[in-house]
Design a protein around this motif. Structure first.
Motif, PDB file in Angstrom:
ATOM      1  N   ARG A 162       8.418  -2.262 -64.262  1.00  0.00           N
ATOM      2  CA  ARG A 162       7.171  -2.427 -63.496  1.00  0.00           C
ATOM      3  C   ARG A 162       6.746  -1.034 -63.088  1.00  0.00           C
ATOM      4  NH1 ARG A 162       6.737  -7.881 -59.989  1.00  0.00           N
ATOM      5  NH2 ARG A 162       4.719  -8.031 -61.000  1.00  0.00           N
ATOM      6  N   LYS A 217       9.285   1.985 -62.609  1.00  0.00           N
ATOM      7  CA  LYS A 217      10.583   1.484 -62.161  1.00  0.00           C
ATOM      8  C   LYS A 217      11.130   0.426 -63.099  1.00  0.00           C
ATOM      9  CE  LYS A 217      11.497   1.310 -57.271  1.00  0.00           C
ATOM     10  NZ  LYS A 217      11.199   0.576 -56.052  1.00  0.00           N
ATOM     11  N   PRO A 222      18.036  -9.069 -51.779  1.00  0.00           N
ATOM     12  CA  PRO A 222      17.002  -8.580 -50.858  1.00  0.00           C
ATOM     13  C   PRO A 222      15.616  -8.482 -51.496  1.00  0.00           C
ATOM     14  CG  PRO A 222      18.385  -6.781 -51.604  1.00  0.00           C
ATOM     15  CD  PRO A 222      19.010  -8.027 -52.138  1.00  0.00           C
ATOM     16  N   LYS A 247      13.972 -10.247 -58.340  1.00  0.00           N
ATOM     17  CA  LYS A 247      14.079 -11.686 -58.622  1.00  0.00           C
ATOM     18  C   LYS A 247      12.763 -12.245 -59.174  1.00  0.00           C
ATOM     19  CE  LYS A 247      15.146 -12.548 -54.325  1.00  0.00           C
ATOM     20  NZ  LYS A 247      14.884 -11.191 -53.752  1.00  0.00           N
ATOM     21  N   SER A 248      11.656 -11.891 -58.498  1.00  0.00           N
ATOM     22  CA  SER A 248      10.352 -12.398 -58.964  1.00  0.00           C
ATOM     23  C   SER A 248      10.006 -11.814 -60.328  1.00  0.00           C
ATOM     24  CB  SER A 248       9.247 -12.050 -57.965  1.00  0.00           C
ATOM     25  OG  SER A 248       9.544 -12.624 -56.723  1.00  0.00           O
ATOM     26  N   GLU A 304       6.293 -17.499 -56.799  1.00  0.00           N
ATOM     27  CA  GLU A 304       6.253 -17.334 -55.342  1.00  0.00           C
ATOM     28  C   GLU A 304       4.820 -17.560 -54.828  1.00  0.00           C
ATOM     29  OE1 GLU A 304       7.863 -13.526 -54.400  1.00  0.00           O
ATOM     30  OE2 GLU A 304       7.682 -13.847 -52.245  1.00  0.00           O
ATOM     31  N   GLU A 322      11.273 -18.690 -54.233  1.00  0.00           N
ATOM     32  CA  GLU A 322      10.959 -18.687 -52.789  1.00  0.00           C
ATOM     33  C   GLU A 322      10.119 -19.893 -52.367  1.00  0.00           C
ATOM     34  OE1 GLU A 322      12.229 -16.515 -50.804  1.00  0.00           O
ATOM     35  OE2 GLU A 322      12.443 -14.606 -51.853  1.00  0.00           O
ATOM     36  N   GLN A 355      15.239 -16.723 -49.946  1.00  0.00           N
ATOM     37  CA  GLN A 355      15.579 -15.750 -48.904  1.00  0.00           C
ATOM     38  C   GLN A 355      16.555 -16.381 -47.918  1.00  0.00           C
ATOM     39  OE1 GLN A 355      15.138 -12.595 -48.322  1.00  0.00           O
ATOM     40  NE2 GLN A 355      13.920 -12.272 -50.161  1.00  0.00           N
TER      41      GLN A 355
HETATM   42  N1  LIG Z   1       2.760  -5.721 -58.977  1.00  0.00           N
HETATM   43  C1  LIG Z   1       3.703  -4.786 -59.053  1.00  0.00           C
HETATM   44  N2  LIG Z   1       3.469  -3.600 -59.633  1.00  0.00           N
HETATM   45  C2  LIG Z   1       4.415  -2.640 -59.723  1.00  0.00           C
HETATM   46  N3  LIG Z   1       5.648  -2.784 -59.234  1.00  0.00           N
HETATM   47  C3  LIG Z   1       5.953  -3.937 -58.632  1.00  0.00           C
HETATM   48  C4  LIG Z   1       5.012  -4.999 -58.503  1.00  0.00           C
HETATM   49  N4  LIG Z   1       5.604  -6.025 -57.863  1.00  0.00           N
HETATM   50  C5  LIG Z   1       6.863  -5.630 -57.606  1.00  0.00           C
HETATM   51  N5  LIG Z   1       7.084  -4.387 -58.061  1.00  0.00           N
HETATM   52  C6  LIG Z   1       8.348  -3.618 -57.962  1.00  0.00           C
HETATM   53  O1  LIG Z   1       9.310  -4.258 -58.810  1.00  0.00           O
HETATM   54  C7  LIG Z   1      10.587  -4.236 -58.171  1.00  0.00           C
HETATM   55  C8  LIG Z   1      11.118  -5.645 -58.091  1.00  0.00           C
HETATM   56  O2  LIG Z   1      10.302  -6.429 -57.230  1.00  0.00           O
HETATM   57  P1  LIG Z   1      10.330  -8.015 -57.201  1.00  0.00           P
HETATM   58  O3  LIG Z   1       9.122  -8.502 -56.495  1.00  0.00           O
HETATM   59  O4  LIG Z   1      10.605  -8.518 -58.555  1.00  0.00           O
HETATM   60  O5  LIG Z   1      11.618  -8.273 -56.299  1.00  0.00           O
HETATM   61  P2  LIG Z   1      12.060  -9.573 -55.516  1.00  0.00           P
HETATM   62  O6  LIG Z   1      13.539  -9.552 -55.522  1.00  0.00           O
HETATM   63  O7  LIG Z   1      11.396 -10.766 -56.081  1.00  0.00           O
HETATM   64  O8  LIG Z   1      11.518  -9.304 -54.066  1.00  0.00           O
HETATM   65  P3  LIG Z   1      10.524 -10.186 -53.178  1.00  0.00           P
HETATM   66  O9  LIG Z   1      11.377 -11.269 -52.639  1.00  0.00           O
HETATM   67  O10 LIG Z   1      10.056  -9.237 -52.144  1.00  0.00           O
HETATM   68  O11 LIG Z   1       9.419 -10.671 -54.094  1.00  0.00           O
HETATM   69  C9  LIG Z   1      10.402  -3.561 -56.819  1.00  0.00           C
HETATM   70  O12 LIG Z   1      10.779  -2.222 -56.960  1.00  0.00           O
HETATM   71  C10 LIG Z   1       8.928  -3.681 -56.566  1.00  0.00           C
HETATM   72  O13 LIG Z   1       8.483  -2.609 -55.796  1.00  0.00           O
END
Ligand SMILES: Nc1ncnc2c1ncn2[C@@H]1O[C@H](COP(=O)(O)OP(=O)(O)OP(=O)(O)O)[C@@H](O)[C@H]1O
Length: 236
Positions: A13, A16, A37, A42-43, A85, A161, A193
């Motif tokens: 993404r 990263k 966390p 996860k998403s 989510e 979630e 969560q």
């Molecule tokens: N739309 C986006 N564009 C760029 N990077 C993103 C985007 N959404 C999430 N990220 C990044 O991707 C990584 C994983 O995030 P993700 O949302 O998949 O995690 P998560 O475990 O589902 O957390 P949450 O419960 O907050 O959604 C993080 O570093 C986040 O900053």
């Protein structure tokens, strides 16, 4: 029994790596809790499995059939339905039309039958079938989002979630449905969560931190050794 095999999956993404060398197997009839966390990935994992986010490398198979890189509707037809989510429903459409829209791969007769089955699971939705989805409560919208996934008659549901922002009573109702679906043979990936909620119903538990799988094992182990989860939260 059907199986989804995720092998060495990588998802980017921006700059990263959101999912980093992630491997996991899901089986029908089992609930796998995926904990970790905010920002763990996860998403991103759910969106990549559903074909919404591109996969950088690695494989996803359902009973040996490759899913990685396929279009979302192909993945859905193969038996994998995601509930993303934030209960994303079509707020300007009625409850019934939301469910019919989710049945696009079916004939009209089959779509009507699938919608009737959703109404049997959620009588709350049947009572409101003509109501605009956007005018319902958060809990009702979450039921509709799960209902939309069920219309596809999936072998696997990825639930991201579901309980976020909902009252304990609604969460209990939704978890009851999840447990019943698993008992009837659906495989569930349950992202939560509220770890205690997920660990109560799960048959398997996994922990994700900084894109990586850091634990996979029995839910009881995470309850007995809370430091495993604490470490994942501190690492993020
Ligand atoms: N739309 C986006 N564009 C760029 N990077 C993103 C985007 N959404 C999430 N990220 C990044 O991707 C990584 C994983 O995030 P993700 O949302 O998949 O995690 P998560 O475990 O589902 O957390 P949450 O419960 O907050 O959604 C993080 O570093 C986040 O900053």
């Amino acid at each position: 029994m059907s199986r989804i095999t995720i092998h060495n999956l990588n998802v980017r993404r921006g700059h990263k790596r959101a999912v980093d060398d992630f491997s996991l197997t899901l089986e029908t009839g089992r609930i796998t809790a995926l904990l970790g966390p905010n920002g763990a990935g996860k998403s991103s994992l759910v969106l990549a499995l559903a074909g919404v986010l591109p996969i950088e490398s690695g494989s996803v198979e359902i009973d040996g059939k490759a899913l990685a890189g396929k279009a979302p509707e192909v993945i859905r037809a193969a038996g994998l339905a995601a509930v993303p989510e934030g209960h994303r429903v079509l707020s300007g459409l009625s409850v019934l039309d939301n469910l019919l829209a989710a049945g696009f791969g079916h004939s009209r007769v089959e779509a009507d039958r699938a919608v009737a089955d959703v109404f049997a699971i959620f009588p709350e939705l049947a009572e409101r079938k003509a109501q605009l989805a956007g005018s319902m409560s958060g809990g009702q919208q979450q039921m509709l989002a799960l209902g939309q996934a069920l219309v596809a008659r999936p072998k696997f549901i990825l639930a991201d979630e579901m309980s976020l922002g909902l009252s304990p009573l609604i969460v209990k109702r939704l978890m009851g449905v999840i447990v019943k679906l698993a008992e009837q043979g659906t495989g569930i990936l349950l992202i939560e969560q509220f770890t205690h909620i997920a660990l109560k119903v799960a048959s398997e538990a996994s922990v994700m931190s900084r894109g990586r799988l850091t634990f996979s094992g029995a839910p009881a182990t995470l309850l007995e050794e809370p430091e495993i989860l604490h470490r994942a939260y501190l690492a993020q």
